[in-house]
Design an enzyme around this catalytic site. Structure first.
Site, PDB file in Angstrom:
ATOM      1  N   HIS A  52       3.180  -2.118  -1.445  1.00 53.99           N
ATOM      2  CA  HIS A  52       3.343  -1.831  -0.166  1.00 53.99           C
ATOM      3  C   HIS A  52       2.413  -3.425   0.473  1.00 53.99           C
ATOM      4  O   HIS A  52       2.296  -4.519  -0.064  1.00 53.99           O
ATOM      5  CB  HIS A  52       1.984  -1.219   0.250  1.00 53.99           C
ATOM      6  CG  HIS A  52       0.156  -1.021  -0.751  1.00 53.99           C
ATOM      7  ND1 HIS A  52       0.247  -0.252  -1.800  1.00 53.99           N
ATOM      8  CD2 HIS A  52      -0.827  -1.803  -0.346  1.00 53.99           C
ATOM      9  CE1 HIS A  52      -1.041  -1.083  -2.315  1.00 53.99           C
ATOM     10  NE2 HIS A  52      -1.481  -1.536  -1.444  1.00 53.99           N
TER      11      HIS A  52
HETATM   12  C1  T46 Z   1      -3.889  -3.474  -3.450  1.00 53.43           C
HETATM   13  C2  T46 Z   1      -4.521  -2.872  -4.626  1.00 53.43           C
HETATM   14  C3  T46 Z   1      -5.496  -3.901  -5.918  1.00 53.43           C
HETATM   15  C4  T46 Z   1      -8.206   6.001  -1.994  1.00 53.43           C
HETATM   16  O1  T46 Z   1      -8.785   6.854  -1.467  1.00 53.43           O
HETATM   17  N1  T46 Z   1      -9.420   4.999  -1.357  1.00 53.43           N
HETATM   18  C5  T46 Z   1      -9.442   3.441  -1.261  1.00 53.43           C
HETATM   19  O2  T46 Z   1     -10.610   2.803  -0.886  1.00 53.43           O
HETATM   20  C6  T46 Z   1      -7.700   3.010  -1.736  1.00 53.43           C
HETATM   21  C7  T46 Z   1      -7.716   1.850  -2.222  1.00 53.43           C
HETATM   22  C8  T46 Z   1      -7.286   3.868  -2.140  1.00 53.43           C
HETATM   23  N2  T46 Z   1      -7.425   4.816  -1.912  1.00 53.43           N
HETATM   24  C9  T46 Z   1      -6.171   6.253  -2.383  1.00 53.43           C
HETATM   25  C10 T46 Z   1      -4.835   5.895  -1.424  1.00 53.43           C
HETATM   26  C11 T46 Z   1      -3.784   6.083  -3.036  1.00 53.43           C
HETATM   27  O3  T46 Z   1      -3.438   7.777  -2.085  1.00 53.43           O
HETATM   28  O4  T46 Z   1      -5.873   5.862  -3.949  1.00 53.43           O
HETATM   29  C12 T46 Z   1      -4.587   6.222  -3.743  1.00 53.43           C
HETATM   30  C13 T46 Z   1      -4.158   5.229  -5.194  1.00 53.43           C
HETATM   31  O5  T46 Z   1      -3.640   3.852  -3.576  1.00 53.43           O
HETATM   32  P1  T46 Z   1      -2.851   2.087  -3.591  1.00 53.43           P
HETATM   33  O6  T46 Z   1      -1.451   3.373  -3.199  1.00 53.43           O
HETATM   34  O7  T46 Z   1      -4.046   2.187  -2.436  1.00 53.43           O
HETATM   35  O8  T46 Z   1      -3.307   2.002  -4.944  1.00 53.43           O
HETATM   36  P2  T46 Z   1      -2.803   0.353  -5.394  1.00 53.43           P
HETATM   37  O9  T46 Z   1      -3.665  -0.143  -6.400  1.00 53.43           O
HETATM   38  O10 T46 Z   1      -1.096   0.180  -5.398  1.00 53.43           O
HETATM   39  O11 T46 Z   1      -3.465  -0.781  -4.303  1.00 53.43           O
HETATM   40  C14 T46 Z   1      -4.986  -1.031  -4.740  1.00 53.43           C
HETATM   41  C15 T46 Z   1      -5.083  -1.209  -3.365  1.00 53.43           C
HETATM   42  O12 T46 Z   1      -4.566  -0.584  -1.489  1.00 53.43           O
HETATM   43  C16 T46 Z   1      -4.460  -2.636  -2.811  1.00 53.43           C
HETATM   44  O13 T46 Z   1      -4.119  -2.828  -1.192  1.00 53.43           O
HETATM   45  O14 T46 Z   1      -4.465  -5.158  -3.219  1.00 53.43           O
HETATM   46  O15 T46 Z   1      -4.988  -1.713  -4.939  1.00 53.43           O
END
Ligand code: T46
Length: 134
Positions: A52
Site C-alpha cells: 500500500h
Molecule cells: C507501514 C508498515 C511499516 C490499525 O488498526 N491501526 C494502525 O495504526 C495500523 C498501522 C494498522 N491498523 C490495522 C489496519 C489493518 O487492519 O492493522 C491491520 C494491518 O495494518 P496494515 O495493513 O497497515 O499493516 P502493514 O504491516 O502492512 O503496514 C504497516 C503500516 O500501515 C504501514 O504504513 O509502512 O506497517
C-alpha cells in the site's frame, strides 16, 4: 527537507561492554511531530507485508531487532531498496511511496508516524497508486 526516502542514523550512546541507547527526538532527528507509534512482530519470513501507499503520512521506521527488507516505489516508477539491520538505523518514508516489506523471523518493526491511524490515508490498489503518476 529531503523528501526522498533516506536513512536516518541515530547516535549510539554507550560502549560494547555496557550496551547502547539511541534516542529519537522530534526537535533533533525526527522531521515531523510524532502522533502515533506502532510495532509489528512475529511476521513469518515468507510473508510480504505492506502493499500500500499513504497519501499524507510520514514515517520513520526502525528494525529494533532482526532484519527488514524494504522496497519503496514512487508513482513515477522510481524504486528504492533498504535493509534495516541495525537498531540505530531508521528509514524516513515520505508520503506517496508504495511499500513492500519482508522480515527475518525475529524482526520487530517500530514505526513513528506523523498522523493518527486513518484508513482513508491508505491507497491499497496498485493501479490507483500508479494512476497518480505526474
Ligand atoms: C507501514 C508498515 C511499516 C490499525 O488498526 N491501526 C494502525 O495504526 C495500523 C498501522 C494498522 N491498523 C490495522 C489496519 C489493518 O487492519 O492493522 C491491520 C494491518 O495494518 P496494515 O495493513 O497497515 O499493516 P502493514 O504491516 O502492512 O503496514 C504497516 C503500516 O500501515 C504501514 O504504513 O509502512 O506497517
Amino acid at each position: 527537507m529531503n523528501q526522498e526516502p533516506h536513512i536516518i542514523t541515530f547516535k549510539e550512546i554507550g560502549t560494547p561492554n555496557l550496551g547502547y541507547i539511541s534516542v529519537a527526538e522530534v526537535a533533533d532527528n525526527i522531521p515531523f511531530d510524532i502522533k502515533r507509534v506502532y510495532w509489528t512482530y512475529f511476521t513469518p519470513n515468507h510473508v510480504e507485508r505492506g502493499n500500500h501507499a499513504h497519501i499524507d503520512l510520514q514515517q520513520v521506521i526502525l528494525s529494533v531487532a532482526g532484519i527488514i527488507h524494504f522496497e519503496l516505489e514512487n508513482a513515477n516508477g522510481e524504486t528504492f531498496n533498504f535493509v534495516l539491520d541495525q537498531p540505530n538505523k531508521g528509514l524516513f518514508v515520505p508520503p506517496g511511496y508504495w511499500r513492500k516489506m519482508r522480515f527475518s523471523h525475529n524482526a520487530v518493526l517500530l514505526c513513528m508516524a506523523s498522523l493518527p491511524y486513518d484508513e482513508k490515508d491508505y491507497i491499497r490498489s496498485y493501479e490507483a497508486f500508479k494512476a497518480l503518476k505526474k
